[in-house]
Design a protein around this motif. Structure first.
Motif, PDB file in Angstrom:
ATOM      1  N   MET A   1       0.839  -1.309   0.032  1.00  0.00           N
ATOM      2  CA  MET A   1       0.166  -0.074  -0.036  1.00  0.00           C
ATOM      3  C   MET A   1       0.844   1.130  -0.055  1.00  0.00           C
ATOM      4  O   MET A   1       1.817   1.302   0.704  1.00  0.00           O
ATOM      5  N   LYS A   2       0.533   2.203  -0.626  1.00  0.00           N
ATOM      6  CA  LYS A   2       1.274   3.501  -0.970  1.00  0.00           C
ATOM      7  C   LYS A   2       0.743   4.341   0.077  1.00  0.00           C
ATOM      8  O   LYS A   2      -0.403   4.573   0.031  1.00  0.00           O
ATOM      9  N   LEU A   3       1.678   4.905   0.915  1.00  0.00           N
ATOM     10  CA  LEU A   3       1.203   6.018   1.726  1.00  0.00           C
ATOM     11  C   LEU A   3       2.276   7.049   1.836  1.00  0.00           C
ATOM     12  O   LEU A   3       3.368   7.141   1.313  1.00  0.00           O
ATOM     13  N   ILE A   4       1.622   8.241   2.395  1.00  0.00           N
ATOM     14  CA  ILE A   4       2.505   9.441   2.697  1.00  0.00           C
ATOM     15  C   ILE A   4       2.450   9.645   4.184  1.00  0.00           C
ATOM     16  O   ILE A   4       1.599   9.739   5.023  1.00  0.00           O
ATOM     17  N   LEU A   5       3.660   9.805   4.645  1.00  0.00           N
ATOM     18  CA  LEU A   5       4.004   9.751   6.067  1.00  0.00           C
ATOM     19  C   LEU A   5       3.515  11.374   6.465  1.00  0.00           C
ATOM     20  O   LEU A   5       4.024  12.140   5.861  1.00  0.00           O
ATOM     21  N   THR A   6       3.007  11.360   7.513  1.00  0.00           N
ATOM     22  CA  THR A   6       2.672  12.687   8.238  1.00  0.00           C
ATOM     23  C   THR A   6       3.532  13.012   9.319  1.00  0.00           C
ATOM     24  O   THR A   6       3.690  14.141   9.579  1.00  0.00           O
ATOM     25  N   HIS A   7       4.063  11.911   9.994  1.00  0.00           N
ATOM     26  CA  HIS A   7       4.924  12.249  11.045  1.00  0.00           C
ATOM     27  C   HIS A   7       6.070  11.353  10.918  1.00  0.00           C
ATOM     28  O   HIS A   7       6.146  10.308   9.978  1.00  0.00           O
ATOM     29  N   GLU A   8       7.219  11.598  11.459  1.00  0.00           N
ATOM     30  CA  GLU A   8       8.360  10.861  11.344  1.00  0.00           C
ATOM     31  C   GLU A   8       8.315   9.547  12.264  1.00  0.00           C
ATOM     32  O   GLU A   8       7.819   9.320  13.242  1.00  0.00           O
ATOM     33  N   VAL A   9       8.696   8.450  11.333  1.00  0.00           N
ATOM     34  CA  VAL A   9       8.638   7.166  12.056  1.00  0.00           C
ATOM     35  C   VAL A   9      10.128   6.455  11.616  1.00  0.00           C
ATOM     36  O   VAL A   9      10.639   6.642  10.696  1.00  0.00           O
ATOM     37  N   SER A  10      10.714   6.047  12.815  1.00  0.00           N
ATOM     38  CA  SER A  10      12.364   5.696  12.931  1.00  0.00           C
ATOM     39  C   SER A  10      12.359   4.878  11.765  1.00  0.00           C
ATOM     40  O   SER A  10      13.631   4.969  11.165  1.00  0.00           O
ATOM     41  N   SER A  11      11.735   3.833  11.722  1.00  0.00           N
ATOM     42  CA  SER A  11      12.279   2.719  10.728  1.00  0.00           C
ATOM     43  C   SER A  11      11.839   3.092   9.192  1.00  0.00           C
ATOM     44  O   SER A  11      12.370   2.207   8.109  1.00  0.00           O
ATOM     45  N   LEU A  12      10.881   4.209   8.929  1.00  0.00           N
ATOM     46  CA  LEU A  12      10.461   4.175   7.531  1.00  0.00           C
ATOM     47  C   LEU A  12      10.974   5.700   7.010  1.00  0.00           C
ATOM     48  O   LEU A  12      11.323   5.584   5.819  1.00  0.00           O
ATOM     49  N   GLY A  13      10.894   6.462   7.591  1.00  0.00           N
ATOM     50  CA  GLY A  13      11.320   8.098   7.089  1.00  0.00           C
ATOM     51  C   GLY A  13      10.754   9.170   7.736  1.00  0.00           C
ATOM     52  O   GLY A  13      10.214   9.061   8.888  1.00  0.00           O
ATOM     53  N   ALA A  14      10.787  10.426   7.313  1.00  0.00           N
ATOM     54  CA  ALA A  14      10.332  11.658   7.655  1.00  0.00           C
ATOM     55  C   ALA A  14       8.958  11.961   7.282  1.00  0.00           C
ATOM     56  O   ALA A  14       8.686  11.251   6.145  1.00  0.00           O
ATOM     57  N   ASN A  28      -3.393  -1.236  10.434  1.00  0.00           N
ATOM     58  CA  ASN A  28      -3.311  -1.622  11.874  1.00  0.00           C
ATOM     59  C   ASN A  28      -2.466  -0.686  12.486  1.00  0.00           C
ATOM     60  O   ASN A  28      -2.654  -0.637  13.859  1.00  0.00           O
ATOM     61  N   TYR A  29      -1.496  -0.208  12.097  1.00  0.00           N
ATOM     62  CA  TYR A  29      -0.442   0.623  12.539  1.00  0.00           C
ATOM     63  C   TYR A  29      -0.494   1.963  12.190  1.00  0.00           C
ATOM     64  O   TYR A  29      -0.977   3.073  13.066  1.00  0.00           O
ATOM     65  N   LEU A  30       0.008   2.184  10.983  1.00  0.00           N
ATOM     66  CA  LEU A  30       0.429   3.730  10.522  1.00  0.00           C
ATOM     67  C   LEU A  30      -1.058   4.348  10.476  1.00  0.00           C
ATOM     68  O   LEU A  30      -1.113   5.686  11.016  1.00  0.00           O
ATOM     69  N   LEU A  31      -2.129   3.931   9.917  1.00  0.00           N
ATOM     70  CA  LEU A  31      -3.403   4.914   9.774  1.00  0.00           C
ATOM     71  C   LEU A  31      -3.968   5.037  10.869  1.00  0.00           C
ATOM     72  O   LEU A  31      -4.245   6.496  11.040  1.00  0.00           O
ATOM     73  N   PRO A  32      -4.057   4.162  11.693  1.00  0.00           N
ATOM     74  CA  PRO A  32      -5.108   4.418  13.035  1.00  0.00           C
ATOM     75  C   PRO A  32      -4.313   5.514  13.832  1.00  0.00           C
ATOM     76  O   PRO A  32      -4.971   6.200  14.737  1.00  0.00           O
ATOM     77  N   ARG A  33      -3.124   5.460  14.117  1.00  0.00           N
ATOM     78  CA  ARG A  33      -2.082   6.413  14.762  1.00  0.00           C
ATOM     79  C   ARG A  33      -1.806   7.765  14.191  1.00  0.00           C
ATOM     80  O   ARG A  33      -1.321   8.761  14.645  1.00  0.00           O
ATOM     81  N   GLY A  34      -2.556   7.912  12.842  1.00  0.00           N
ATOM     82  CA  GLY A  34      -2.394   9.017  12.294  1.00  0.00           C
ATOM     83  C   GLY A  34      -1.076   9.463  11.694  1.00  0.00           C
ATOM     84  O   GLY A  34      -0.462  10.620  11.581  1.00  0.00           O
ATOM     85  N   LEU A  35      -0.430   8.345  11.633  1.00  0.00           N
ATOM     86  CA  LEU A  35       1.383   8.643  11.373  1.00  0.00           C
ATOM     87  C   LEU A  35       1.323   8.680   9.813  1.00  0.00           C
ATOM     88  O   LEU A  35       2.421   9.199   9.242  1.00  0.00           O
ATOM     89  N   ALA A  36       0.457   8.319   8.971  1.00  0.00           N
ATOM     90  CA  ALA A  36       0.245   8.215   7.554  1.00  0.00           C
ATOM     91  C   ALA A  36      -1.002   8.526   7.153  1.00  0.00           C
ATOM     92  O   ALA A  36      -2.066   8.154   7.761  1.00  0.00           O
ATOM     93  N   THR A  37      -0.911   9.053   5.712  1.00  0.00           N
ATOM     94  CA  THR A  37      -2.482   8.929   4.966  1.00  0.00           C
ATOM     95  C   THR A  37      -2.157   8.428   3.577  1.00  0.00           C
ATOM     96  O   THR A  37      -0.994   8.096   3.230  1.00  0.00           O
ATOM     97  N   PRO A  38      -3.380   7.882   3.188  1.00  0.00           N
ATOM     98  CA  PRO A  38      -3.232   7.052   1.931  1.00  0.00           C
ATOM     99  C   PRO A  38      -2.349   8.067   0.763  1.00  0.00           C
ATOM    100  O   PRO A  38      -2.945   9.305   0.639  1.00  0.00           O
ATOM    101  N   TRP A  39      -1.911   7.578  -0.204  1.00  0.00           N
ATOM    102  CA  TRP A  39      -1.366   8.356  -1.288  1.00  0.00           C
ATOM    103  C   TRP A  39      -2.490   8.453  -2.248  1.00  0.00           C
ATOM    104  O   TRP A  39      -3.238   7.656  -2.836  1.00  0.00           O
ATOM    105  N   THR A  40      -2.490   9.908  -2.650  1.00  0.00           N
ATOM    106  CA  THR A  40      -3.545  10.206  -3.738  1.00  0.00           C
ATOM    107  C   THR A  40      -2.835  11.405  -4.467  1.00  0.00           C
ATOM    108  O   THR A  40      -1.538  11.874  -4.199  1.00  0.00           O
TER     109      THR A  40
END
Length: 148
Positions: A1-14, A28-40
Motif C-alpha cells: 500500500m502506498k502511503l504518505i508519512l505525516t509524522h517521522e517514523v524511525s524505521s520508515l522515514g520523515a 493496523n498501525y500507521l493509519l489508526p495512529r495518524g502517522l500516515a495517510t493514503p497516497w493520492t
C-alpha cells in the motif's frame, strides 16, 4: 500500500516521504495512529508543500538541535519509579516517563517518540537513551532510575 508519512517514523522515514508498506502494517498501525495517510494525486501536492517547508526549516533547526544536544547531555536526569526491595520495578520506565524527567530536571520539552532506549528498563540503575533531535543530530541522554 502506498502511503504518505505525516509524522517521522524511525524505521520508515520523515514526514512527507512516500512509502510502500504491507497492507496490514498500514491498516493496523500507521493509519489508526495518524502517522500516515493514503497516497493520492492531491496528496502528492501536500507532499511537495511539506518537503519545501522542511527544507526551509532544516538549516534553522540544525543550529537549535545542536544547542539542545549540549543541554541534554549535560543534564543530570533522575527518573523516579516504584520498585521492590530487590530493585525490580513494578512495571517499566517508558519514553514518556523519561521525557517528563528531562522536563522536570530543567531541560527542554522532548517528544517521547524521538527517544530510543535499547532495552526495556525494569530495574533501578543508570541507563542511556538516544534522543533524535534532527536528522543529523542525536543526543545521548544519561539518566538514573531511582526508587520513588
Amino acid at each position: 500500500m502506498k502511503l504518505i508519512l505525516t509524522h517521522e517514523v524511525s524505521s520508515l522515514g520523515a514526514a512527507g516521504d512516500i512509502i510502500d508498506v504491507k497492507d496490514g502494517y498500514a491498516r493496523n498501525y500507521l493509519l489508526p495512529r495518524g502517522l500516515a495517510t493514503p497516497w493520492t494525486k492531491g496528496g502528492q501536492k501536500q507532499v511537495d508543500a511539506l518537503t519545501k517547508g522542511r527544507e526551509v526549516r532544516a538549516i534553522q533547526d540544525i543550529e537549535q538541535a545542536k544547542s539542545i544536544k549540549g543541554q541534554i547531555e549535560a543534564l543530570p536526569v533522575q527518573v523516579a519509579a516504584k520498585a521492590g526491595q530487590s530493585g525490580r520495578l513494578f512495571g517499566a520506565v517508558s519514553n514518556g516517563d523519561i521525557a517528563d524527567a528531562v522536563k522536570a530536571a530543567g531541560g527542554p520539552q522532548l517528544d517521547k517518540r524521538k527517544i530510543e532506549v535499547k532495552q526495556a528498563i525494569k530495574s533501578l540503575g543508570a541507563y542511556e537513551a538516544t534522543v533524535r533531535l534532527h536528522a543529523d543530530v542525536a543526543a545521548t541522554l544519561k539518566f538514573e532510575v531511582v526508587p520513588a
